[in-house]
Design a protein around this motif. Sequence first.
Motif, PDB file in Angstrom:
ATOM      1  N   THR A   1     -12.066  48.387  16.243  1.00  0.00           N
ATOM      2  CA  THR A   1     -10.631  48.246  16.466  1.00  0.00           C
ATOM      3  C   THR A   1     -10.061  47.214  15.508  1.00  0.00           C
ATOM      4  N   VAL A   2      -9.013  47.585  14.779  1.00  0.00           N
ATOM      5  CA  VAL A   2      -8.395  46.683  13.810  1.00  0.00           C
ATOM      6  C   VAL A   2      -6.890  46.626  14.039  1.00  0.00           C
ATOM      7  N   THR A   3      -6.271  45.540  13.579  1.00  0.00           N
ATOM      8  CA  THR A   3      -4.815  45.430  13.573  1.00  0.00           C
ATOM      9  C   THR A   3      -4.241  46.412  12.558  1.00  0.00           C
ATOM     10  N   VAL A   4      -3.126  47.031  12.903  1.00  0.00           N
ATOM     11  CA  VAL A   4      -2.476  47.974  11.993  1.00  0.00           C
ATOM     12  C   VAL A   4      -0.976  47.742  11.990  1.00  0.00           C
ATOM     13  N   ARG A   5      -0.366  48.234  10.927  1.00  0.00           N
ATOM     14  CA  ARG A   5       1.091  48.203  10.767  1.00  0.00           C
ATOM     15  C   ARG A   5       1.542  49.593  10.342  1.00  0.00           C
ATOM     16  N   TRP A   6       2.532  50.126  11.039  1.00  0.00           N
ATOM     17  CA  TRP A   6       3.154  51.377  10.632  1.00  0.00           C
ATOM     18  C   TRP A   6       4.483  51.054   9.960  1.00  0.00           C
ATOM     19  N   ASP A   7       4.739  51.586   8.752  1.00  0.00           N
ATOM     20  CA  ASP A   7       6.046  51.357   8.145  1.00  0.00           C
ATOM     21  C   ASP A   7       7.080  52.276   8.801  1.00  0.00           C
ATOM     22  N   SER A   8       8.328  52.184   8.375  1.00  0.00           N
ATOM     23  CA  SER A   8       9.391  52.912   9.057  1.00  0.00           C
ATOM     24  C   SER A   8       9.269  54.425   8.907  1.00  0.00           C
ATOM     25  N   SER A   9       8.490  54.876   7.912  1.00  0.00           N
ATOM     26  CA  SER A   9       8.274  56.309   7.732  1.00  0.00           C
ATOM     27  C   SER A   9       7.050  56.813   8.492  1.00  0.00           C
ATOM     28  N   GLY A  10       6.300  55.902   9.110  1.00  0.00           N
ATOM     29  CA  GLY A  10       5.140  56.280   9.901  1.00  0.00           C
ATOM     30  C   GLY A  10       3.803  56.108   9.216  1.00  0.00           C
ATOM     31  N   ARG A  11       3.787  55.602   7.968  1.00  0.00           N
ATOM     32  CA  ARG A  11       2.514  55.379   7.280  1.00  0.00           C
ATOM     33  C   ARG A  11       1.788  54.211   7.933  1.00  0.00           C
ATOM     34  N   ILE A  12       0.522  54.409   8.264  1.00  0.00           N
ATOM     35  CA  ILE A  12      -0.286  53.385   8.922  1.00  0.00           C
ATOM     36  C   ILE A  12      -1.141  52.648   7.892  1.00  0.00           C
ATOM     37  N   THR A  13      -1.201  51.339   8.013  1.00  0.00           N
ATOM     38  CA  THR A  13      -2.014  50.499   7.138  1.00  0.00           C
ATOM     39  C   THR A  13      -2.903  49.613   7.992  1.00  0.00           C
ATOM     40  N   GLY A  14      -4.200  49.635   7.725  1.00  0.00           N
ATOM     41  CA  GLY A  14      -5.126  48.766   8.419  1.00  0.00           C
ATOM     42  C   GLY A  14      -5.110  47.368   7.848  1.00  0.00           C
ATOM     43  N   LEU A  15      -5.132  46.362   8.720  1.00  0.00           N
ATOM     44  CA  LEU A  15      -5.121  44.950   8.313  1.00  0.00           C
ATOM     45  C   LEU A  15      -6.346  44.264   8.897  1.00  0.00           C
ATOM     46  N   PRO A  16      -7.525  44.544   8.362  1.00  0.00           N
ATOM     47  CA  PRO A  16      -8.751  44.033   8.979  1.00  0.00           C
ATOM     48  C   PRO A  16      -8.858  42.514   8.972  1.00  0.00           C
ATOM     49  N   GLU A  17      -8.100  41.839   8.103  1.00  0.00           N
ATOM     50  CA  GLU A  17      -8.173  40.372   8.048  1.00  0.00           C
ATOM     51  C   GLU A  17      -7.406  39.712   9.193  1.00  0.00           C
TER      52      GLU A  17
ATOM     53  N   TRP B   1      -0.480  38.088   7.401  1.00  0.00           N
ATOM     54  CA  TRP B   1      -0.441  39.094   6.339  1.00  0.00           C
ATOM     55  C   TRP B   1       1.002  39.268   5.908  1.00  0.00           C
ATOM     56  N   SER B   2       1.236  39.278   4.575  1.00  0.00           N
ATOM     57  CA  SER B   2       2.580  39.479   4.052  1.00  0.00           C
ATOM     58  C   SER B   2       2.629  40.760   3.240  1.00  0.00           C
ATOM     59  N   PRO B   3       3.770  41.459   3.207  1.00  0.00           N
ATOM     60  CA  PRO B   3       3.885  42.666   2.395  1.00  0.00           C
ATOM     61  C   PRO B   3       3.456  42.399   0.952  1.00  0.00           C
ATOM     62  N   GLY B   4       2.659  43.296   0.413  1.00  0.00           N
ATOM     63  CA  GLY B   4       2.003  43.062  -0.868  1.00  0.00           C
ATOM     64  C   GLY B   4       0.541  42.727  -0.683  1.00  0.00           C
ATOM     65  N   GLY B   5       0.161  42.407   0.560  1.00  0.00           N
ATOM     66  CA  GLY B   5      -1.251  42.212   0.864  1.00  0.00           C
ATOM     67  C   GLY B   5      -1.741  40.791   0.869  1.00  0.00           C
ATOM     68  N   ARG B   6      -0.845  39.805   0.673  1.00  0.00           N
ATOM     69  CA  ARG B   6      -1.298  38.412   0.662  1.00  0.00           C
ATOM     70  C   ARG B   6      -1.730  37.979   2.059  1.00  0.00           C
TER      71      ARG B   6
ATOM     72  N   ASP C   1       6.203  40.459   7.781  1.00  0.00           N
ATOM     73  CA  ASP C   1       4.989  39.670   7.908  1.00  0.00           C
ATOM     74  C   ASP C   1       4.320  39.975   9.246  1.00  0.00           C
ATOM     75  N   VAL C   2       3.001  40.026   9.251  1.00  0.00           N
ATOM     76  CA  VAL C   2       2.232  40.286  10.472  1.00  0.00           C
ATOM     77  C   VAL C   2       1.386  39.062  10.784  1.00  0.00           C
ATOM     78  N   LEU C   3       1.497  38.595  12.026  1.00  0.00           N
ATOM     79  CA  LEU C   3       0.792  37.394  12.458  1.00  0.00           C
ATOM     80  C   LEU C   3      -0.378  37.740  13.351  1.00  0.00           C
ATOM     81  N   GLY C   4      -1.534  37.171  13.018  1.00  0.00           N
ATOM     82  CA  GLY C   4      -2.688  37.193  13.903  1.00  0.00           C
ATOM     83  C   GLY C   4      -2.913  35.811  14.471  1.00  0.00           C
ATOM     84  N   ARG C   5      -4.005  35.616  15.156  1.00  0.00           N
ATOM     85  CA  ARG C   5      -4.247  34.318  15.777  1.00  0.00           C
ATOM     86  C   ARG C   5      -4.561  33.241  14.746  1.00  0.00           C
ATOM     87  N   THR C   6      -5.159  33.609  13.631  1.00  0.00           N
ATOM     88  CA  THR C   6      -5.566  32.587  12.655  1.00  0.00           C
ATOM     89  C   THR C   6      -5.086  32.866  11.237  1.00  0.00           C
ATOM     90  N   ALA C   7      -4.345  33.967  11.026  1.00  0.00           N
ATOM     91  CA  ALA C   7      -3.940  34.319   9.671  1.00  0.00           C
ATOM     92  C   ALA C   7      -2.637  35.102   9.694  1.00  0.00           C
TER      93      ALA C   7
END
Length: 369
Positions: A281-297, A317-322, A309-315
């Motif tokens: 199980t991984v964190t994911v983000r769906w964009d407004s068109s429905g494309r899913i992106t896995g954010l394993p970090e 993620w920003s658009p562009g992958g940073r 921007d997507v917030l986890g407990r310790t990190a």
Amino acid sequence: MSVAAALGTQALIGVSPAHAAETSRAPIDLGVLPGGTFSDAYTINDRGVVMGVAIPADGAEQAASWDRKHRITGLGTLPGMDRSDPKGINDRGTVVGDAFPDPGYFRQAVKWDSRGRIAKLAAVTGFDYSRSVAVNDGDTVIGEAYDFSADYRAVRWNRDGTATLLPLPPGVYFGSQARAINNAGEIVGDVGNVPLRWDRDGHVMQLDTLGGGWSSPQAINDSGIAVGYGQDSAGRSRALKWDRQGHVTDLGTLGGAHSQAVAINAKGEVLGTSSTSDGTTVTVRWDSSGRITGLPEIDYPQAINDRGDVLGRTALWSPGGRITRLAPLADGEFADANGMNDDAVVGLSSRTTENGSVYHAVLWPLRKP
């Protein structure tokens, strides 16, 4: 039942490109109440006011807030109660939560104004207790009323302080819950595993499902788009999105059987989790068109802001992958994030003292784009 096509094809699946993780700027220690040793920041509104909890010298945890200059205020509790627990803050600085004795089953919904003054929310006829869930920028509060018989009903407290039991769909008589409210006053929730939406006038609409045993919306944005999760006809838990007409879309997965959606921002970007083909199980983000992106970090999805921007407990993620790892206080060993706005992340960090570790609310400023 109207069900939109599921977005489950491989063409709509992606994994965030790998980037070397950066370390955030040092967090700001938001401090504790006089004589206390513990505080934790839960969320921050768009004006920079932070909401959380703190323990004063007498040891009874209570709601707390920090202003834009990071000055702490203990929000206290009602007379005769021991503790308070905050649940939400709006951009006016109104905080909602519960006051309760020890133990905490018998709760009373309350709100604090921007000056920290507490008020008991109106009692609901036929029910002994209440608890709050959220507040919108119009100071409309949602929550539940409940009693000894285990009956519970979704409630809206209007800005004038009056309480309204939200109506049930035909043939249902108890057991409703309000989950989220937007700034238009639209509310989503569920009753008996059936997903619902109430408009600002309180009219109830039953939302579509995937044909499984249950569905539950968790969030709604100001455009009236709701997200959550529910069971499909094969018994799988799936991330769902509902349009304003109540039609449902299965948001799909990263190749596994299950997914969940927990938040949506103003642009329609959705945050959640998904299983992969190997069962992870991984964190994911769906964009407004429905494309899913896995954010394993991102270890656990906490929030998504309007910048995406997507917030986890310790990190973060920003658009562009940073990826930005959230640093603890200089003398601390760990940090744990809870919420954010477009400009800052808030949470908790340990500090090391001569008497052992203590835990303080902290704020991490975000880099500007």
